[in-house]
Scaffold this active site. Structure first.
Site, mmCIF file in Angstrom:
data_model
loop_
_atom_site.group_PDB
_atom_site.id
_atom_site.type_symbol
_atom_site.label_atom_id
_atom_site.label_comp_id
_atom_site.label_asym_id
_atom_site.label_seq_id
_atom_site.Cartn_x
_atom_site.Cartn_y
_atom_site.Cartn_z
ATOM 1 N NE ARG A 49 -1.956 1.991 3.404
ATOM 2 C CZ ARG A 49 -1.731 1.837 4.695
ATOM 3 N NH1 ARG A 49 -2.203 1.153 5.534
ATOM 4 N NH2 ARG A 49 -0.840 2.659 5.327
ATOM 5 C CG HIS A 97 -6.095 2.457 6.264
ATOM 6 N ND1 HIS A 97 -6.384 1.134 5.761
ATOM 7 C CD2 HIS A 97 -7.398 2.656 6.704
ATOM 8 C CE1 HIS A 97 -7.362 0.647 6.182
ATOM 9 N NE2 HIS A 97 -8.242 1.550 6.797
ATOM 10 C CE1 TYR A 148 0.391 2.409 9.028
ATOM 11 C CE2 TYR A 148 -0.853 4.001 10.125
ATOM 12 C CZ TYR A 148 -0.386 3.510 8.910
ATOM 13 O OH TYR A 148 -1.214 3.557 8.058
HETATM 14 C C1 LIG Z 1 -14.853 -6.009 10.840
HETATM 15 C C2 LIG Z 1 -13.955 -4.833 10.586
HETATM 16 N N1 LIG Z 1 -13.161 -4.328 11.717
HETATM 17 C C3 LIG Z 1 -12.593 -3.173 11.438
HETATM 18 C C4 LIG Z 1 -12.432 -2.436 10.453
HETATM 19 C C5 LIG Z 1 -11.666 -1.065 10.544
HETATM 20 N N2 LIG Z 1 -10.714 -1.420 9.366
HETATM 21 C C6 LIG Z 1 -11.154 -0.807 8.170
HETATM 22 S S1 LIG Z 1 -9.657 -1.260 7.105
HETATM 23 C C7 LIG Z 1 -8.713 -2.017 8.214
HETATM 24 C C8 LIG Z 1 -7.572 -2.837 7.826
HETATM 25 C C9 LIG Z 1 -7.846 -3.907 6.718
HETATM 26 O O1 LIG Z 1 -6.740 -4.534 6.544
HETATM 27 P P1 LIG Z 1 -6.431 -5.234 4.995
HETATM 28 O O2 LIG Z 1 -7.557 -6.307 5.069
HETATM 29 O O3 LIG Z 1 -5.119 -5.599 5.051
HETATM 30 O O4 LIG Z 1 -6.828 -4.209 3.976
HETATM 31 P P2 LIG Z 1 -6.121 -3.147 3.402
HETATM 32 O O5 LIG Z 1 -6.899 -1.766 4.225
HETATM 33 O O6 LIG Z 1 -4.773 -3.267 3.838
HETATM 34 O O7 LIG Z 1 -6.416 -3.014 2.148
HETATM 35 C C10 LIG Z 1 -9.398 -2.133 9.481
HETATM 36 C C11 LIG Z 1 -9.124 -2.576 10.793
HETATM 37 C C12 LIG Z 1 -13.350 -2.737 9.389
HETATM 38 N N3 LIG Z 1 -13.581 -2.168 8.303
HETATM 39 N N4 LIG Z 1 -14.241 -3.844 9.562
#
Ligand SMILES: Cc1ncc(C[n+]2csc(CCOP(=O)(O)OP(=O)(O)O)c2C)c(N)n1
Ligand SMILES: Cc1ncc(C[n+]2csc(CCOP(=O)(O)OP(=O)(O)O)c2C)c(N)n1
Ligand SMILES: [Mg+2]
Ligand SMILES: [Mg+2]
Lengths: 363, 326, 363, 326
Positions: A258, A262, A271
Site C-alpha cells: 500500500r 490507509h 507507524y
Molecule cells: C470488521 C471490521 N473491523 C475493523 C474495520 C476497520 N478497518 C478498516 S480497514 C482495516 C484494515 C484492513 O486491512 P486489510 O484487510 O489488510 O486491507 P487493506 O486496508 O490493507 O486494504 C480495518 C481494521 C473494518 N472495516 N471492519
C-alpha cells in the site's frame, strides 16, 4: 508405527514472471492479446490518475473518506482480465481499479465518494457486488454466489478480493472452509499489501505466507509477486480455469504494498518509515508494466502522453458529470428508499413525518 | 385437513414451497441426513437431494454469509440456525449484509432469505438453548421478524416468509413444537407478514403475547373469565417487525387496560416498543398503566428452574388483576 | 525467478505408540510413573462407568441432556497428566473424564446434570474453566488466560479441548491466529471423534488432517492416535514443554471416535452405520490400555475387579450425595444470584416481586 | 484543571488507571503504535509498553474472546472495538461468556472487562461507521452499558467502568469526541455507573437524552426557553444499564410531560424501555403522551445525508411543543 510424516495434498509455490528489473521469464509469460494488454495498461494508468484525483478532491473537502489503490493496481488489473463479464466480482473497499475494469463509471464512483448512496447502485444484471466495508465479511458471499452457479450448472465463477488483514477474521476462515467442502468455483484473491491500517503483516499472523492458509482447507494455494501484472494474470487464469472446470477454489496471495495512506482519515507517519515506502516505490507496478509494454513495442512514449491527456479529460468530465448528477439527486427523503421491497406502513409514516417537518421548516 | 404439531406443520411448509420453487435451498447444521435436531427438516434431503438440502459445517457466520451470496445469485435460501443462543455468531452477516444489500445496491440485490431459528425456554435443554433475545433482530432495519404460535400459523407464515422478497428472521418457539396439534388445511394457506391476530375476544382487558407465551396468556384469560368474570381480548402478535400496532391499538382503546407478555428479558425487551406505540397513539384511552409480564433480567437458569424464569398463567392473571384494579 | 517452492515452517506428523494390537513402540514409550499410570487407568475406568450411569439416570428422567465421553477417554486421560494443577484447563462440553481427573466431584457433576447451576460452581483458586456449550467459543479464552500467565511471567500453560466440528468455527481461527502471534503457551487439543452431531469429518473440512490447520498459524502440529493413551500423553507432554519454555502453542489432533450418541437428545441411527461403530469398538481405548497395564504387570484381573467394585460404590455414593445436595439447594430465587457482583436495585426489585408472587401462591 | 475534549479526557482516564493498576491491558486494532484511529489510546504504548498495550489482528471475536480469558486469569482488559458497526462480529463472546462467567462459575470468575466502542453518526464516515444499536448490548443481562456525553463525565465514567467488577460496554459518541472542551479536574473523579444526571433544570417539560444527542436536547431546551418561555428539565442518562429510572421518574412526575431523544433506530430502541418504566411507575402523573425523537427505522444514509437521519434540535422542539399542547 512410530512418528511418521503426513503428506499434504498441496504445497505452496511462489510465482514471478516479470521482475522488478524488467527481467522476463518467457517460459511463463502468459499469452495475452495485444488489445487486452493495451486495455490493461490504460486501465492501470487511469486508475492511478483517478486515485490521485480522489485524493485532491478529498483534501478539498469535496468527497469523503476513501481508500487509495496506489501500488496495488497490478493485483486488480492483473486478475480481472482473467474473468468473464458473467463471472462474479466481489470487492472489499479498495478495489477501485478492479471496479473501473468492470465498467463502474467514474462519475458514479465519485457520487458515492461524495456521500450519496445512489453512486453505489449496481446496474440490473451486473454480476458485481457492492463495496463491502466490514473487513472479510464479503468472503462468504463469494462462496454463496458461486453456489448459485454450481446449482444452476453455469460455469461462471467468482473472484473475491480481500486484504492481508482480512485473513485474521473468522469470516475468512468459515468461508474458505465452506469453499473447500463445497468445491466452490471461487478465486480467493488476497492483496497482501503488508499493512492492516497500522498493523504490519508479521504481527497479523505468524504463518510465513498467507497463501499457505489455503492448506488448512485442502485448497491449492499460490503466492505471487503482486506487483507483477503478468504473474497475477497467470495465477488468476490458472485458478479460474480450475474453478470453471469444477475443480474447486484456489487461494492466491498477491504480495504487494500500500504505497499511500490507509484511507484519507489515516496518518501513516505514526507507524511506518518513509524508507520502507521508498523501497516499495521502486517496485511500483505501473512503470514495470509500462517498460514491458514499451519493450514489446506495444506502446510508445507518445502513445502514453496522449493516453495521459485523454485520461485527464476523462476524469475532468467524470467529475463534471458527478457534480451534475449530484444536483439532480432527490432530497434526503430518498434515505427511506430500498429498505424493503415495499415500504411498510410504519416506515411510510416515518417518511411522511420527515417530509412534513422539512416542509414546515422550509415553509 | 390433517392434525399436525408445529414441527410437522413447518416441515410441511418446507416441502410445499420447495416443490413450488426450485430456487429454495435449505441449509444448516444437521438439517440433512439427521433431518434437523428437532426433525423440522426431516425427509427433505431424501426428496430434494444434496444440492438443495445442505448439511453444513458448524459455522454460523458461514451459513448466514453464504445465504447473502446465494440470494444475490438468485436463490432463495432457507437456513436453519440450530438454536437462537448460537445465532449471535452469525448475526453480523444479517446486520451488515442481508439487511442492507437491497438498500446498498439500490434495488439490484433482493435478499429473500428466511432464517429459521428455534428459540425459547421450556424444553429442559442445556445453557444457551433457552434464549429469547428476539429484540436483537427486531431492532435491525431491513429485517423482518416473525414468531408463530401454533402449527397452523407457523405453516402459513413460513410460506409467506419464504416468498417474501426481504430477509425474514423466523423464530420458532421450541416449547410449542410438540405441545399440541391443530388442524392444518390441505390447501395452501399463507398469512401476511406484519399482521397480528385476535386469539380470543373480550372487552375488559387486552393481553398481548406471541410465541409460546400466547398459550399462557390464553390460559390466564380462561382463569380470568372463570374466576373473575373478566373477558380478555388476547392478541397474538405473530410479527414483531413490521409490528402490527393497529390491532392492539384498537383493542387497547376498547378495553383501556393492557398487559403484555413475553419470555424475553424485561429491560429493553419487545414490550417497550408496544408500550411506546400505545402511549404515542392511544394514551388518552388508557384507564390504567400498562403492565408487562416478562422473563427477568437474568440468564435463563439451568433447566431445573427454567419454569421459574418464565411468565406463567398465574403471573399473568396477577398482572391482569392489578391492571383491572388500578 | 520462475515458480519456486516455498518451504514451510513445520510439517505434519502422525504419532502412535501403543497400537490397536497392543504392539508397543518402546523407543517412543513415555516414561510415566507406575502410580500415575495406575491413577490414569482408574480414572479412565471411573469415567467410563460414570458415563454409563449418567446415561441410565438420563433415561430414568433423573438428569437432563448430557454428552457422553465413551470412546474418547484416552484423549482426556492421556493429556491431563501432562498438566500441572496450576495449569489452566478449558473444557468444551464433553470433557467429563478430564474434569474427573482435575478433581471435579462426581456429585457436583450430577447436580449440574440434574439442571442446577450450583453443580457448575468452580472452586475459588481452581484453574478450571466452566463447561462451554457454544462450539469453539472457549478456544479464544485459552489464549486470553495464557496471556495472563505470560504477562505475570508465570510458567503455567493452558490446555483447551474442542471437537473436530469446532475447527469450522471462526472462533477457532481467530484464537489460533492470536496464539501464533502472541506465542501463547497453549495446547490446542482437538478431539477428532469423526462426527459433529450428524456431520462426518470429511464433510466438515476438505483438509486431509485437522492437525495441518496449525500450519495456517505458523504453529507446530501433530496428529495422534487418540485411542492410544501413551501417544496422547507423549504428544501433550511435548506440547506442554514447548509452551512452558516460552516456545509457543501447538495444535494436536487426536484421532478418536464418539462411540455413543452425540447427546441424549440424539439418535445416531439416523445418520451413521452400526458397522462403523463396531469397527471402532474394536479400537476402544479402555481395553487397549488395560492390556498394557496387565502386560506390564501393573494391574491384575483381580485388581480390576476390586477397582470395578470400588468405582460402583463411588458412583452410588455420588448419586446419593447429589440427591441430598439437591434437596438442600435454595429455591428458584437463586436464579437472581451472581448476575452481577452486586445486585442492582432494579434486579433486586424483580427478585422481590418474584418472592412475593411465590409466597402469595404458596400462602 | 485542564480544558479537554472527550478524546483527551478518555485518554487521560486510561493513563490514570493504567498507572493505578497494572492488571489493566489495553488491546484492539490500531490502539498501539497508531494510538487508535481516533487517537484515544495515544501515548499508552510508549508509556506502558507492548505487554500492556496490544495491537491486535483485525479479529473482533478474538479480541472479545481473549478478554474473557484474560479476565479469568486476573487481568482487567480494556479492549477497543474500532466502531460499533463492527462490534457485532465480537458480540457473541460478550453475550455467551463475558456476561455469564460470574454466574456460570458461581462467583469464581469476575469479568472486569470494559469494552470501549466508538458509536454514532455525524462524523462523515463510511457505511457501518455511524451505527447506534446500543440496545443490542443494553438488553443482555450481566452486561452494563454506559454512554457518556462530555469530556468530564467520560473520564469519570470510564474510571468507574474500569474499576467495576463486571463487564461494561462503554459507547463513546464519536460526534462528541472533539465537539467541545470542558474543564476536567486534575484530581481523580469518578461517577457511579447506573446513575443519571440533570443537565439542565426546569419544571415544564422533561427531556431525556444521552451521548451526542444530549447536546441537541440542550439546544432544543434553549430554544424552548427563548421562544416559548418553557423551561425543560434535561436528563442525561449516562448509563442505559443499569437504567436510573428514579431521576427521570421524579422529573416526569414534576413536569407531567416527557420527550425522549436518541439516535438509535426507533423501533425497539432504548426509548421503549424508558417509556415502559414511566408508564409502570408514573402513569398517573403524566399529563400528555410521551413522545420520542429518534433515528428512523432505516440504515443510516451515506454521509451527505446523515444529518437528515439524526434527530436535531428542531425535531426535538417540535415534539416538545406537541407534548406541551397535548
Ligand atoms: C470488521 C471490521 N473491523 C475493523 C474495520 C476497520 N478497518 C478498516 S480497514 C482495516 C484494515 C484492513 O486491512 P486489510 O484487510 O489488510 O486491507 P487493506 O486496508 O490493507 O486494504 C480495518 C481494521 C473494518 N472495516 N471492519
Ligand atoms: C455455536 C454452536 N453451534 C451449534 C451448536 C450445537 N451443537 C452442539 S455440539 C455440535 C457439534 C460439535 O461437534 P464437535 O466440535 O466435533 O464436538 P463433539 O460433539 O463431536 O464432541 C453442535 C453443532 C453449539 N453447541 N454451538
Ligand atoms: Mg492490508
Ligand atoms: Mg466431533
Amino acid at each position: 508405527m512410530p512418528r511418521t510424516a503426513v503428506e499434504l495434498e498441496y504445497s505452496v509455490e511462489y510465482l514471478s514472471i516479470l521482475d522488478e528489473n524488467g527481467d522476463l521469464d518467457t517460459e511463463l509469460e502468459p499469452d495475452i492479446e495485444d488489445d487486452q494488454l493495451h486495455k490493461m495498461f490504460r486501465t492501470m494508468l487511469l486508475s492511478r490518475r483517478f486515485d490521485e484525483r480522489l485524493l485532491t478532491l478529498q483534501r478539498q473537502g469535496r468527497i469523503g473518506t476513501f481508500a487509495p489503490v496506489k501500488g496495488q493496481e497490478a493485483c486488480q488489473i492483473g486478475s480481472m482480465p482473467a474473468m468473464r463479464d458473467s463471472d462474479w466480482f466481489l470487492p472489499a473497499f479498495r478495489e477501485f481499479a478492479a471496479m473501473i475494469w468492470r465498467g463502474f463509471p467514474l462519475a458514479e464512483i465519485l457520487v458515492f465518494a461524495a456521500g450519496y448512496n445512489e453512486g453505489a447502485a449496481i446496474p440490473e444484471d451486473a454480476h458485481d457486488f457492492p463495496i463491502a466495508v466490514p473487513v472479510a465479511s464479503q468472503i462468504p458471499h463469494a462462496v454463496g454466489v458461486a453456489y448459485a452457479c454450481q446449482y444452476r450448472e453455469s460455469d461462471d465463477v467468482a473472484i473475491v478480493f480481500f486484504g492481508d488483514g482480512a485473513t485474521s477474521e473468522g469470516d475468512f476462515h468459515e468461508a474458505m472452509n465452506f469453499a473447500g467442502v463445497l468445491g466452490s468455483p471461487v478465486v480467493f484473491l488476497c492483496q497482501d499489501n503488508r499493512w492492516a491500517i497500522s498493523l504490519p503483516r508479521d504481527q497479523q499472523s505468524k504463518s510465513k505466507t498467507l497463501a499457505q492458509k489455503g492448506l488448512a482447507y485442502g485448497m491449492p494455494c499460490l503466492q505471487v509477486d503482486g506487483n507483477d501484472i503478468l504473474a497475477v494474470y497467470a495465477a488468476t487464469a490458472e485458478a479460474v480455469e480450475r474453478a470453471r472446470n469444477g475443480d474447486g477454489p484456489t487461494m492466491i496471495e498477491c504480495l504487494t504494498y500500500r504505497l499511500a495512506i490507509h484511507t484519507t482519515a489515516d496518518d501513516p507517519s505514526k507507524y511506518r518509515d518513509e524508507e520502507e515506502v521508498e523501497k516499495w516505490e521502486k517496485l511500483d507496478p505501473l512503470p514495470r508494466f509500462q517498460n514491458y509494454m514499451v519493450e514489446r513495442e506495444l506502446l510508445s512514449d507518445d502513445d502514453i502522453d496522449t493516453m495521459e491527456d485523454e485520461i485527464k479529460d476523462e476524469i475532468d468530465q467524470a467529475w463534471k458529470d458527478a457534480e451534475s448528477k449530484i444536483e439532480e439527486l432527490g432530497g434526503p427523503e430518498v434515505m427511506f428508499d430500498y429498505v424493503y421491497a415495499e415500504r411498510p406502513p410504519y416506515l411510510e409514516a416515518q417518511r411522511q413525518t420527515f417530509l412534513e417537518l422539512r416542509d414546515r421548516e422550509e415553509g | 385437513m390433517a392434525e399436525l404439531n408445529m414441527v410437522d406443520a413447518i416441515n410441511r411448509a418446507l416441502f410445499e414451497e420447495m416443490e413450488n420453487d426450485d430456487n429454495i435451498i435449505v441449509l444448516g447444521e444437521d438439517v440433512g441426513v439427521d433431518g434437523g435436531v428437532f426433525r423440522v427438516t426431516d425427509g427433505l434431503l431424501e426428496k430434494y437431494g444434496e444440492k438443495r438440502v445442505i448439511d453444513t459445517p458448524v459455522a454460523e457466520t458461514g451459513i448466514t454469509g453464504l445465504c447473502v451470496g446465494m440470494a444475490a445469485g438468485g436463490l432463495r435460501p432457507v437456513p436453519e440456525l440450530q438454536f437462537s443462543g448460537f445465532s449471535y455468531m452469525g448475526l453480523h452477516q444479517l446486520e451488515m449484509h442481508a439487511a442492507r444489500f437491497r438498500w446498498r445496491s439500490r434495488g439490484r440485490y433482493a435478499m429473500p432469505i428466511t432464517v429459521r431459528i428455534p428459540y425459547g425456554a421450556g424444553v429442559h435443554a442445556l445453557e444457551h438453548h433457552s434464549d429469547s433475545k428476539e429484540v436483537l433482530y427486531a431492532h435491525i432495519p431491513g429485517l423482518k421478524m416473525v414468531i408463530p404460535s401454533g402449527p397452523r400459523n407457523a405453516r402459513a407464515l413460513l410460506l409467506a416468509a419464504i416468498r417474501d422478497p426481504d430477509p425474514v428472521v423466523f423464530f420458532e418457539p421450541k416449547a410449542a413444537y410438540r405441545a399440541f396439534r391443530e388442524e392444518v388445511p390441505d390447501e395452501e394457506e399463507t398469512l401476511p407478514l406484519g399482521q397480528s391476530e385476535t386469539a380470543r375476544e373480550g372487552d375488559d382487558l387486552t393481553l398481548i403475547a406471541y410465541g409460546a407465551m400466547l398459550h399462557r396468556a390464553l390460559q390466564a384469560a380462561d382463569t380470568l373469565s372463570e374466576e373473575d368474570g373478566v373477558e380478555a381480548d388476547v392478541i397474538d402478535l405473530l410479527s414483531l417487525s413490521p409490528l402490527d400496532h393497529e390491532r392492539f391499538a384498537e383493542s387497547a382503546r376498547r378495553t383501556g387496560r393492557v398487559v403484555i407478555v413475553h419470555e424475553a428479558h424485561r429491560s429493553y425487551g419487545p414490550a417497550g416498543e408496544i408500550i411506546a406505540r400505545l402511549i404515542e397513539e392511544s394514551f388518552w384511552y388508557l384507564e390504567a398503566p400498562i403492565r408487562r409480564v416478562t422473563g427477568y433480567d437474568i440468564h435463563v437458569p439451568y433447566f431445573a428452574r427454567e419454569q421459574a424464569y418464565l411468565p406463567d398463567a398465574s403471573r399473568i392473571v396477577d398482572a391482569a388483576r392489578a391492571v383491572l384494579n388500578d
